[in-house]
Enzyme design. Structure first.
Site, PDB file in Angstrom:
ATOM      1  N   LYS A  80       0.856  -1.198   0.000  1.00 27.74           N
ATOM      2  CA  LYS A  80       0.000   0.000   0.000  1.00 27.74           C
ATOM      3  C   LYS A  80       0.887   1.241   0.000  1.00 27.74           C
ATOM      4  O   LYS A  80       1.902   1.279   0.703  1.00 27.74           O
ATOM      5  CB  LYS A  80      -0.889  -0.033   1.244  1.00 27.74           C
ATOM      6  CG  LYS A  80      -1.935   1.071   1.307  1.00 27.74           C
ATOM      7  CD  LYS A  80      -2.821   0.888   2.538  1.00 27.74           C
ATOM      8  CE  LYS A  80      -3.920   1.918   2.634  1.00 27.74           C
ATOM      9  NZ  LYS A  80      -4.783   1.727   3.820  1.00 27.74           N
ATOM     10  N   SER A 155      -9.660   1.523   2.843  1.00 27.95           N
ATOM     11  CA  SER A 155      -8.822   2.298   1.959  1.00 27.95           C
ATOM     12  C   SER A 155      -7.736   1.488   1.246  1.00 27.95           C
ATOM     13  O   SER A 155      -7.143   1.976   0.294  1.00 27.95           O
ATOM     14  CB  SER A 155      -8.143   3.425   2.745  1.00 27.95           C
ATOM     15  OG  SER A 155      -7.319   2.882   3.772  1.00 27.95           O
ATOM     16  N   SER A 179      -9.808  -0.775   7.089  1.00 28.32           N
ATOM     17  CA  SER A 179      -9.258  -0.646   5.738  1.00 28.32           C
ATOM     18  C   SER A 179      -8.505  -1.850   5.192  1.00 28.32           C
ATOM     19  O   SER A 179      -8.137  -1.855   4.022  1.00 28.32           O
ATOM     20  CB  SER A 179      -8.342   0.568   5.657  1.00 28.32           C
ATOM     21  OG  SER A 179      -9.130   1.709   5.481  1.00 28.32           O
TER      22      SER A 179
HETATM   23  N1  GLN Z   1     -13.105   3.960   6.336  1.00 27.18           N
HETATM   24  C1  GLN Z   1     -12.510   4.409   7.571  1.00 27.18           C
HETATM   25  C2  GLN Z   1     -12.124   5.857   7.434  1.00 27.18           C
HETATM   26  O1  GLN Z   1     -12.378   6.422   6.412  1.00 27.18           O
HETATM   27  C3  GLN Z   1     -11.337   3.559   7.913  1.00 27.18           C
HETATM   28  C4  GLN Z   1     -10.149   3.865   7.116  1.00 27.18           C
HETATM   29  C5  GLN Z   1      -8.966   3.033   7.475  1.00 27.18           C
HETATM   30  O2  GLN Z   1      -9.088   1.983   8.138  1.00 27.18           O
HETATM   31  N2  GLN Z   1      -7.812   3.506   7.080  1.00 27.18           N
HETATM   32  O3  GLN Z   1     -11.579   6.448   8.333  1.00 27.18           O
END
Ligand code: GLN
Length: 480
Positions: A80, A155, A179
């Protein structure tokens, strides 16, 4: 089966038996990238192919000389784009870091290098990991390999899509509120968020430092255990990394759940959950019961406050962490400035995307003198209550089973106009981050539209071994 469809542990066997060479493995991955990347867009950047092939050649030479390989040596991995690889770009899918080259390796990268994994490239994500669909990337969205009109989740959507499509064999993601697990569920792969403190965050661009964890995204549970073996462990460079003895996680890959008590929280099966998702999870629960697990209904009474609490704490920490992107020390700098304040203002205004700005504003607000007590401090208190819910539950059960996400992958563009709807995509994953406990998502079936469904297993802090045993057993049973 084609090489790009095989999990790492099977590729390893073929390598050792000399039935394939590491260079062939890498070439197959390159070929798959050539065929699919145009429509999936899992990656933001690729490493130099000559370099990658030279590394594969070294692995082949080792094999030729009769040397032993590490279990994941020569395995192609995607990272990532919020983890630093020395000499490579780390953009966090943001304009503000578009041309940033990492001057050092993240600890996880160092460990992967020591064990001989081969980096293919950096994967797409929501900008700074803010999102649940990978649509918040400055470089455009990733498409779900199961249906190109749908999101891969987020994400870490690029990493999940890369593994699902065979553009990489394994990948790393990061999970602040879901994410890793949610994109794994949407793409039909396995995603593990380790216990907070299990994996070093050094070299991971911080989103919310008290919630972030790096973890494996893989084709199956065995690869997840193998990859966690490589990346976990104490690190002096991360003050929140925990110094405890490291188990060999592959020892937990035992197809047996007799004697396990598994809790099913009533709060997770409420209105709003997709019927097909619910049916698929319930089928797996029945299956576990049939092979000897004891299923108990439990309650996690503060579940409803999870999202609100998370979006106070996560944005507060994000607003502080993003303060370092000021146009002076890192990344993008606006050109039309008359004063120093203008330089800060313009660089940030032009460099950050919409969701990043929304989080900075929210986070700064909840931390401001007038609202700190009402929001941030209150959020911390509710966080403790949520953690206590889990402590209570784990006095009665070994693990907790839930859906990973209330729905299957949604359409690209479906939720972009309504941030609240988007935030709800993580309603089942967020609590684990607030409590610091580990969680895995494994595929447990498909919807009528042939979209993957994910099942989540949670365990007490440092209970990854239980997670692996239950997940492995379920994975094997679902295959039958
Ligand atoms: N969807 C969540 C957010 O937007 C979690 C994102 C993540 O785990 N990086 O904060």
């Amino acid at each position: 089966m084609k090489i790009q469809e095989l999990p790492a542990h099977q590729i390893h066997k073929l390598l050792v038996k000399k039935e394939i060479s590491c260079q062939e493995v890498i070439r197959e991955i390159f070929k798959t990238i050539g065929e699919k990347e145009g429509e999936i867009h899992a990656y933001l950047s690729f490493r130099d192919r000559e370099k990658v092939l030279r590394e594969a050649k070294k692995v082949d030479e080792k094999l030729k000389n009769g040397e032993k390989l590490f279990p994941l040596e020569g395995i192609p991995i995607a990272i990532k784009d919020n983890m630093c690889i020395s000499g490579e770009k780390t953009t966090c899918a943001s304009k503000i870091l578009e041309n940033f080259i990492s001057p050092y390796d993240a600890t996880v990268i160092k460990r992967l290098k020591e064990k001989g994994l081969i980096f293919i490239g950096k994967t797409n994500m929501d900008e700074f990991a803010f999102g649940s669909s990978t649509e918040n990337s400055y470089f455009g969205p990733t498409h779900n390999p199961y249906d190109l009109e749908r999101v891969p989740g987020g994400s870490s959507g690029g990493s999940a899509a890369a593994v699902a499509s065979g553009e990489a064999t394994v990948a790393l993601g990061s999970d602040t509120g879901g994410s890793i697990r949610q994109p794994a569920a949407f793409c039909g792969v396995v995603g593990l968020k380790p216990t907070y403190g299990r994996v070093s965050r050094f070299g991971l661009v911080a989103f919310a430092s008290s919630l972030d964890q790096i973890g494996p995204i893989t084709k199956d549970v065995t690869d997840s255990a193998l990859l966690l073996n490589v990346i976990s462990g104490y690190d002096l460079m991360d003050s929140t990394s925990v110094n405890i003895t490291l188990p060999d996680f592959t020892k937990s890959l035992i197809p047996q759940v007799k004697g396990f008590k598994i809790g099913v929280p009533q709060e997770y099966f409420v209105s709003g959950i997709d019927r097909e998702v619910e049916a698929s999870i319930k089928k797996s629960i029945k299956l576990l019961e049939a092979i000897g697990a004891k299923i108990e209904e439990i309650t996690l009474p503060h579940t409803d406050y999870g999202i609100a609490t998370y979006y106070i704490i996560a944005t507060a920490e994000a607003s502080a962490n993003l303060a370092r992107f000021d146009g002076i020390r890192y990344g993008y700098r606006s050109k039309n400035n008359k004063t120093l304040s203008e330089l800060y203002e313009h660089s940030r205004a032009e460099g950050f995307g919409k969701e990043a700005k929304r989080r900075i504003i929210l986070g700064t607000y909840v931390l401001s003198a007038g609202y700190y007590n009402a929001y941030y401090l209150k959020g911390l208190k509710v966080r403790t209550l949520i953690k206590e819910d889990f402590n209570q539950a784990f006095r009665k059960v070994d693990a907790i089973l839930t859906p990973t996400s209330p729905t299957t992958a949604f359409k690209i563009g479906e939720k972009t106009d309504d941030p609240l709807k988007m935030y709800l995509a993580d309603v089942f994953t967020i609590s684990a981050n607030l409590a610091g406990i580990p969680g895995i998502s494994i595929p447990c079936g498909f919807s009528k539209e042939k979209l993957p469904i994910g099942l989540q297993i949670l365990a007490p802090a440092f209970g990854e071994e239980k997670i692996f045993q239950i997940a492995f057993t379920l994975e094997q049973s679902l295959k039958k």
